[in-house]
Design a protein around this motif. Structure first.
Motif, mmCIF file in Angstrom:
data_model
loop_
_atom_site.group_PDB
_atom_site.id
_atom_site.type_symbol
_atom_site.label_atom_id
_atom_site.label_comp_id
_atom_site.label_asym_id
_atom_site.label_seq_id
_atom_site.Cartn_x
_atom_site.Cartn_y
_atom_site.Cartn_z
ATOM 1 N N GLN A 57 0.833 -1.200 0.000
ATOM 2 C CA GLN A 57 0.000 0.000 0.000
ATOM 3 C C GLN A 57 0.871 1.256 0.000
ATOM 4 O OE1 GLN A 57 -2.367 0.730 3.499
ATOM 5 N NE2 GLN A 57 -3.948 1.759 2.299
ATOM 6 N N GLU A 112 -3.517 -3.843 -4.865
ATOM 7 C CA GLU A 112 -4.685 -3.859 -5.742
ATOM 8 C C GLU A 112 -5.977 -4.055 -4.956
ATOM 9 O OE1 GLU A 112 -4.078 -6.757 -8.757
ATOM 10 O OE2 GLU A 112 -2.259 -5.804 -9.509
ATOM 11 N N SER A 113 -5.939 -4.897 -3.934
ATOM 12 C CA SER A 113 -7.149 -5.223 -3.192
ATOM 13 C C SER A 113 -7.032 -4.705 -1.756
ATOM 14 C CB SER A 113 -7.375 -6.727 -3.186
ATOM 15 O OG SER A 113 -8.448 -7.050 -2.360
ATOM 16 N N THR A 114 -7.617 -3.549 -1.503
ATOM 17 C CA THR A 114 -7.538 -2.997 -0.152
ATOM 18 C C THR A 114 -8.413 -3.775 0.821
ATOM 19 O OG1 THR A 114 -9.257 -1.414 -0.712
ATOM 20 C CG2 THR A 114 -6.977 -0.690 -0.954
ATOM 21 N N ALA A 115 -9.399 -4.483 0.321
ATOM 22 C CA ALA A 115 -10.276 -5.275 1.186
ATOM 23 C C ALA A 115 -9.500 -6.411 1.853
ATOM 24 C CB ALA A 115 -11.441 -5.829 0.391
ATOM 25 N N ARG A 116 -8.436 -6.865 1.231
ATOM 26 C CA ARG A 116 -7.636 -7.958 1.806
ATOM 27 C C ARG A 116 -7.000 -7.527 3.127
ATOM 28 N NH1 ARG A 116 -7.400 -12.749 3.222
ATOM 29 N NH2 ARG A 116 -5.358 -13.684 3.283
ATOM 30 N N SER A 169 -9.588 -7.997 5.846
ATOM 31 C CA SER A 169 -9.835 -9.398 6.179
ATOM 32 C C SER A 169 -8.661 -10.003 6.947
ATOM 33 C CB SER A 169 -10.145 -10.208 4.926
ATOM 34 O OG SER A 169 -9.029 -10.269 4.087
#
Length: 68
Positions: free
Chosen positions: A32, A38-42, A45
């Motif tokens: 980041q 690419e996937s900030t949702a990861r 989680s």
């Protein structure tokens, strides 16, 4: 990852899982910072998975202490 899956594991397995999740969280933070994530949702989680593992470890420790 579900809490029930974690409750079936031994404390040693949970500690290994915690270490790997913390490494993944570090790598995601690094990505980041460099703009490669690419996937900030990861990130969310992984943080929640760390909390789940810690919760289950604390529950197992409390159960062990109370059974003495």
């Amino acid at each position: 990852m579900k809490a029930q899956e974690l409750k079936d594991k031994t404390p040693e397995q949970l500690n290994e899982q915690l270490v790997s999740l913390k490494k993944e969280a570090f790598n995601l933070r690094f990505q980041q910072a460099t703009g490669q994530l690419e996937s900030t949702a990861r990130m969310r989680s992984v943080r929640r998975d760390v909390a789940r593992v810690k919760t289950v470890l604390n529950q197992k420790a409390a159960d062990a202490a109370s059974s003495k």
